[in-house]
Design a protein around this motif. Structure first.
Motif: not given
Length: 411
Positions: A293-298, A328-339, A373-377
């Motif tokens: 996984q490239f994101f985990a909430a917990d 996971e894809a929600v967090a990656l979309g969020y990070d992509a916008y912020r990047i 980002g939300a998914s890490g460094i």
């Protein structure tokens, strides 16, 4: 009429007299930007393209990426210098023919950065258009290595297929596993790439000449895996990598549980999707499943850190959608916008002119670039592929839980 003609000639003459002495100097450059260049260069808005399948068979999967992008836009509607951000949507309609029209039309609207698409084929098709237009683009969940290869304007924030195999081998090394197995479909290049990376990395980490104690191939879509599982039981291997399609993996895991095999199965990022969880039989023990996984909430491991970016994301998701944990894809979309916004701001600096595509791309490719980002460094290599925090996770009580965190310095 004659009076207007001479008035026009007079204005042109005066402007020429004013401009000529300034040619080649900074003052002239400022004059050119204000009066000659395309006024879009001085815009107070930033256009970010969203290139996704919003209809058709891939609509549901793409919705998670779009949800993350829109959540980030809601939280960060403007850049650091106050420029407003507009999202410009282009629907590739889950169709390769429509995708060509979608990316061509999107580029006519002058996006500064493009986000998307879900689906490797749509991004592969868009690649040449993006490269020619020199518009930096970020895909969130595409794992095909060809998307970023030889295209310095395409980036991704998930790992390619082969790297996922490397991460799983890293996890087994952490668990002090010396021998593992591989069960993969025939004539599947992506599965083979995953299996090869897994095998080679495990060999390097364990110093074992042959760390694979069980290796079998099956035909995609088979229904009965009894013979393969009997051979697996006889091998004594306790960890088996399944790099094939989700329906096959679900069948293998369920049949293994019925046979009472004491085996942990390993999989790629698709195992973290809701349809995989729903496809598991009720009796499956979650401790016998582990996936990238490239994101985990917990997370359950000691290294799992809820940084401020992750905390802000989770709080915003709950406030906005009020439902469960984000995919996971929600967090990656969020990070992509912020990047994207971060790179635009860094490239533009204090200039009144919005940075161009090459400048933004160079920021993302620079050695010192890093984003938390939300998914890490997250940082990028010269190919536009990430070196980022990753997780080995499992399903517990209907939610994804990280059981092992892999930092960038371990990769």
């Amino acid at each position: 009429m004659k009076h207007n003609y001479f008035r026009y000639i007079f204005i042109i003459t005066v402007l020429s007299v004013l401009v000529l002495p300034l040619a080649g100097c900074t003052t002239y450059d400022n004059f050119r930007e204000a009066f000659v260049d395309d006024p879009e260069d001085m815009t107070n808005t930033i256009n970010i393209g969203v290139y996704e399948p919003m209809a058709g068979v891939d609509k549901r999967a793409a919705e998670s990426e779009i949800r993350g992008i829109e959540l980030a836009h809601k939280m960060f509607p403007e850049a650091a210098d106050g420029r407003q951000v507009n999202l410009i949507y282009a629907d590739n309609n889950s169709d390769i023919n429509a995708a060509e029209t979608a990316i061509s039309t999107l580029l006519t609207k002058n996006p500064t950065v493009i986000l998307g698409s879900y689906g490797n084929l749509y991004s592969l098709l868009a690649g040449e258009y993006i490269k020619k237009a020199e518009v930096p683009s970020i895909t969130m969940t595409n794992t095909n290595p060809l998307i970023t290869r030889n295209n310095s304007y395409y980036f991704r924030i998930c790992y390619i297929d082969a790297t996922q195999g490397h991460l799983l081998a890293n996890y087994l090394h952490h668990e002090k596993v010396k021998k593992a197995g591989v069960l993969l479909p025939e004539k599947d290049d992506a599965a083979l790439a995953l299996a090869t990376a897994f095998t080679n990395t495990l060999r390097d980490l364990t110093d074992e000449d042959d760390p694979i104690g069980y290796y079998e191939k099956y035909t995609t879509g088979e229904m009965d895996f009894t013979s393969y599982l009997k051979t697996l039981r006889e091998s004594g291997v306790k960890y088996v990598f399944l790099p094939g399609e989700v329906p096959d993996a679900l069948s293998i895991i369920s049949q293994s549980e019925k046979m009472g095999l004491d085996v942990t199965f390993l999989g790629d990022m698709t195992w973290g999707e809701e349809n995989f969880r729903k496809g598991l039989s009720a009796g499956v023990n979650p401790e016998r499943i582990a996936f990238v996984q490239f994101f985990a909430a917990d997370g359950d491991d000691k290294k799992f850190v809820v940084n401020q970016a992750r905390r802000d994301f989770l709080e915003a998701y709950e406030d906005t959608y009020g439902e469960g944990e984000p995919e996971e894809a929600v967090a990656l979309g969020y990070d992509a916008y912020r990047i994207a916004l971060d790179a635009i701001s860094r490239a533009t600096g204090n200039s009144p002119r919005l940075a161009g595509g090459q400048q933004i791309r160079d920021v993302l490719l620079s050695d010192g670039y890093q984003f938390e980002g939300a998914s890490g460094i997250i940082r990028f290599n010269k190919n536009g592929d990430p070196k980022k925090t990753a997780y080995i996770s499992t399903w517990k009580s209907g939610a994804v839980k990280a059981i092992y965190t892999i930092e960038t310095n371990q990769q």
